[in-house]
Motif scaffolding. Structure first.
Motif, PDB file in Angstrom:
ATOM      1  N   ASP A  54       0.601  -1.377  -0.001  1.00  0.00           N
ATOM      2  CA  ASP A  54       0.103   0.104  -0.118  1.00  0.00           C
ATOM      3  C   ASP A  54       0.890   1.248   0.057  1.00  0.00           C
ATOM      4  OD1 ASP A  54       0.976  -0.322   2.498  1.00  0.00           O
ATOM      5  OD2 ASP A  54      -0.982   0.136   3.677  1.00  0.00           O
ATOM      6  N   THR A  55       2.157   1.138   0.131  1.00  0.00           N
ATOM      7  CA  THR A  55       2.846   2.266   0.133  1.00  0.00           C
ATOM      8  C   THR A  55       3.860   2.542  -1.403  1.00  0.00           C
ATOM      9  OG1 THR A  55       4.890   1.156   0.948  1.00  0.00           O
ATOM     10  CG2 THR A  55       3.525   2.311   2.545  1.00  0.00           C
ATOM     11  N   LYS A  56       3.509   1.463  -2.250  1.00  0.00           N
ATOM     12  CA  LYS A  56       4.117   1.596  -3.672  1.00  0.00           C
ATOM     13  C   LYS A  56       3.221   2.465  -4.388  1.00  0.00           C
ATOM     14  CE  LYS A  56       6.125  -3.001  -3.429  1.00  0.00           C
ATOM     15  NZ  LYS A  56       6.139  -4.379  -3.856  1.00  0.00           N
ATOM     16  N   PRO A  57       3.801   3.475  -5.244  1.00  0.00           N
ATOM     17  CA  PRO A  57       3.055   4.241  -5.962  1.00  0.00           C
ATOM     18  C   PRO A  57       2.207   3.187  -7.024  1.00  0.00           C
ATOM     19  CG  PRO A  57       5.357   4.607  -6.434  1.00  0.00           C
ATOM     20  CD  PRO A  57       5.318   3.660  -5.414  1.00  0.00           C
ATOM     21  N   VAL A  58       1.105   3.783  -7.201  1.00  0.00           N
ATOM     22  CA  VAL A  58       0.249   2.850  -8.257  1.00  0.00           C
ATOM     23  C   VAL A  58       0.327   3.398  -9.401  1.00  0.00           C
ATOM     24  CG1 VAL A  58      -2.278   2.545  -8.594  1.00  0.00           C
ATOM     25  CG2 VAL A  58      -1.690   2.559  -6.265  1.00  0.00           C
ATOM     26  N   GLY A  59       0.382   4.778  -9.794  1.00  0.00           N
ATOM     27  CA  GLY A  59       0.843   5.365 -11.143  1.00  0.00           C
ATOM     28  C   GLY A  59       1.986   6.445 -11.082  1.00  0.00           C
ATOM     29  N   ARG A  60       2.270   6.897 -12.077  1.00  0.00           N
ATOM     30  CA  ARG A  60       3.364   7.994 -12.274  1.00  0.00           C
ATOM     31  C   ARG A  60       3.036   9.041 -11.182  1.00  0.00           C
ATOM     32  NH1 ARG A  60       2.860   8.022 -18.409  1.00  0.00           N
ATOM     33  NH2 ARG A  60       1.624   9.825 -17.446  1.00  0.00           N
ATOM     34  N   ASN A  61       1.869   9.596 -11.291  1.00  0.00           N
ATOM     35  CA  ASN A  61       1.645  10.924 -10.135  1.00  0.00           C
ATOM     36  C   ASN A  61       0.673  10.401  -9.193  1.00  0.00           C
ATOM     37  OD1 ASN A  61       3.259  12.143 -12.108  1.00  0.00           O
ATOM     38  ND2 ASN A  61       1.333  12.502 -13.397  1.00  0.00           N
ATOM     39  N   ALA A  62       0.548   9.171  -8.792  1.00  0.00           N
ATOM     40  CA  ALA A  62      -0.313   8.804  -7.682  1.00  0.00           C
ATOM     41  C   ALA A  62       0.070   9.263  -6.278  1.00  0.00           C
ATOM     42  CB  ALA A  62      -0.433   7.251  -7.834  1.00  0.00           C
ATOM     43  N   GLY A  63       1.267   9.380  -6.263  1.00  0.00           N
ATOM     44  CA  GLY A  63       1.889   9.547  -4.755  1.00  0.00           C
ATOM     45  C   GLY A  63       2.165  10.999  -4.602  1.00  0.00           C
ATOM     46  N   LEU A  64       1.717  11.938  -5.843  1.00  0.00           N
ATOM     47  CA  LEU A  64       2.243  13.332  -5.576  1.00  0.00           C
ATOM     48  C   LEU A  64       1.089  14.162  -4.942  1.00  0.00           C
ATOM     49  CD1 LEU A  64       3.577  13.833  -9.144  1.00  0.00           C
ATOM     50  CD2 LEU A  64       4.809  13.456  -7.080  1.00  0.00           C
ATOM     51  N   ARG A  65       1.368  15.218  -4.375  1.00  0.00           N
ATOM     52  CA  ARG A  65       0.581  16.155  -3.674  1.00  0.00           C
ATOM     53  C   ARG A  65      -0.223  16.782  -5.127  1.00  0.00           C
ATOM     54  NH1 ARG A  65       0.658  15.919   1.412  1.00  0.00           N
ATOM     55  NH2 ARG A  65       3.015  15.434   2.356  1.00  0.00           N
ATOM     56  N   LEU A  66      -1.632  17.497  -4.720  1.00  0.00           N
ATOM     57  CA  LEU A  66      -2.202  17.975  -5.793  1.00  0.00           C
ATOM     58  C   LEU A  66      -1.452  19.077  -6.381  1.00  0.00           C
ATOM     59  CD1 LEU A  66      -5.974  18.154  -4.485  1.00  0.00           C
ATOM     60  CD2 LEU A  66      -4.954  16.590  -6.072  1.00  0.00           C
ATOM     61  N   SER A  67      -0.766  19.716  -5.457  1.00  0.00           N
ATOM     62  CA  SER A  67       0.032  21.121  -5.828  1.00  0.00           C
ATOM     63  C   SER A  67       1.190  20.770  -6.679  1.00  0.00           C
ATOM     64  CB  SER A  67       0.597  21.784  -4.571  1.00  0.00           C
ATOM     65  OG  SER A  67       1.372  20.919  -3.761  1.00  0.00           O
ATOM     66  N   GLU A  68       1.593  19.463  -6.594  1.00  0.00           N
ATOM     67  CA  GLU A  68       2.599  19.046  -7.655  1.00  0.00           C
ATOM     68  C   GLU A  68       2.465  18.424  -8.892  1.00  0.00           C
ATOM     69  OE1 GLU A  68       5.492  17.624  -3.711  1.00  0.00           O
ATOM     70  OE2 GLU A  68       4.334  15.984  -4.722  1.00  0.00           O
ATOM     71  N   LEU A  69       1.141  18.113  -8.986  1.00  0.00           N
ATOM     72  CA  LEU A  69       0.682  17.506 -10.479  1.00  0.00           C
ATOM     73  C   LEU A  69       1.000  18.579 -11.549  1.00  0.00           C
ATOM     74  CD1 LEU A  69      -2.511  15.678  -9.214  1.00  0.00           C
ATOM     75  CD2 LEU A  69      -0.262  14.575  -9.897  1.00  0.00           C
ATOM     76  N   PRO A  70       1.257  18.252 -12.625  1.00  0.00           N
ATOM     77  CA  PRO A  70       1.453  19.120 -13.705  1.00  0.00           C
ATOM     78  C   PRO A  70       0.171  19.290 -14.589  1.00  0.00           C
ATOM     79  CG  PRO A  70       2.560  17.150 -14.432  1.00  0.00           C
ATOM     80  CD  PRO A  70       1.984  17.049 -12.974  1.00  0.00           C
ATOM     81  N   GLN A  71      -0.646  18.337 -14.418  1.00  0.00           N
ATOM     82  CA  GLN A  71      -2.089  18.446 -15.541  1.00  0.00           C
ATOM     83  C   GLN A  71      -3.025  19.468 -14.711  1.00  0.00           C
ATOM     84  OE1 GLN A  71      -0.772  15.609 -13.694  1.00  0.00           O
ATOM     85  NE2 GLN A  71      -1.063  13.926 -15.257  1.00  0.00           N
ATOM     86  N   TYR A  72      -3.799  19.929 -15.563  1.00  0.00           N
ATOM     87  CA  TYR A  72      -4.837  20.944 -15.028  1.00  0.00           C
ATOM     88  C   TYR A  72      -6.406  20.082 -14.922  1.00  0.00           C
ATOM     89  CZ  TYR A  72      -1.931  24.567 -16.384  1.00  0.00           C
ATOM     90  OH  TYR A  72      -0.788  25.382 -16.393  1.00  0.00           O
ATOM     91  N   VAL A  73      -6.391  18.960 -15.807  1.00  0.00           N
ATOM     92  CA  VAL A  73      -7.429  18.116 -15.484  1.00  0.00           C
ATOM     93  C   VAL A  73      -6.973  16.729 -14.940  1.00  0.00           C
ATOM     94  CG1 VAL A  73      -9.566  16.964 -16.676  1.00  0.00           C
ATOM     95  CG2 VAL A  73      -8.913  19.277 -17.482  1.00  0.00           C
ATOM     96  N   LEU A  74      -7.665  16.288 -14.163  1.00  0.00           N
ATOM     97  CA  LEU A  74      -6.958  14.925 -13.443  1.00  0.00           C
ATOM     98  C   LEU A  74      -8.082  13.682 -13.606  1.00  0.00           C
ATOM     99  CD1 LEU A  74      -6.180  16.539  -9.775  1.00  0.00           C
ATOM    100  CD2 LEU A  74      -4.858  16.002 -11.868  1.00  0.00           C
ATOM    101  N   ARG A  75      -7.845  12.676 -13.807  1.00  0.00           N
ATOM    102  CA  ARG A  75      -8.639  11.602 -14.298  1.00  0.00           C
ATOM    103  C   ARG A  75      -8.216  10.371 -13.649  1.00  0.00           C
ATOM    104  NH1 ARG A  75      -8.768   9.931 -20.598  1.00  0.00           N
ATOM    105  NH2 ARG A  75     -10.015  11.869 -20.762  1.00  0.00           N
TER     106      ARG A  75
END
Length: 133
Positions: A54-75
């Motif tokens: 449960d501590t392994k990241p599920v996706g590339r950006n799954a473990g990032l905080r919202l402020s660190e995400l580069p996308q404007y739309v999250l899916r």
């Protein structure tokens, strides 16, 4: 009777031990561990060193905080019911805060609109799959 000469006979256990000791090997000294034996120290160290699933990241950006995400739309989509939920990053920050972790936010978004309810805790809920937008 066998057609083999006497030199082809199987050596006795005593002869095998003598042969092994003459070559520098110990015979019968090391026994294989059985089910009733204690687990070796290496096993327990490997268990302690393993990263929990449960501590392994599920996706590339799954473990990032919202402020660190580069996308404007999250899916996020559900691997179980194949439902897709999209949210604008600005709305997610407004609802959950800029320090919220995307994996947890995505799970909340899916759970809030989950339509697969069986009544059993183990089976209820969606299974998030993070993908590119």
């Amino acid at each position: 009777m066998s057609d083999r000469p006497a030199s082809w006979r199987m050596p006795t256990p005593k002869q095998m031990e003598k042969l092994a000791t003459s070559r520098g090997r110990s015979v019968g000294q090391e026994r294989q561990p059985g089910p009733q034996d204690e687990m070796p120290e290496e096993y327990w160290q490997a268990v302690l060193d393993e990263v929990p699933a449960d501590t392994k990241p599920v996706g590339r950006n799954a473990g990032l905080r919202l402020s660190e995400l580069p996308q404007y739309v999250l899916r996020v989509s559900c691997r179980r019911c194949e439902r897709i939920v999209e949210i604008q990053k600005a709305d997610a920050v407004r609802l959950y805060g800029q320090h919220a972790i995307w994996k947890e936010v995505a799970q909340r978004l899916l759970d809030n609109t989950c339509q697969n309810r069986t009544g059993r805790h183990e089976e209820d809920g969606c299974w998030p799959a993070f993908g590119p937008v």
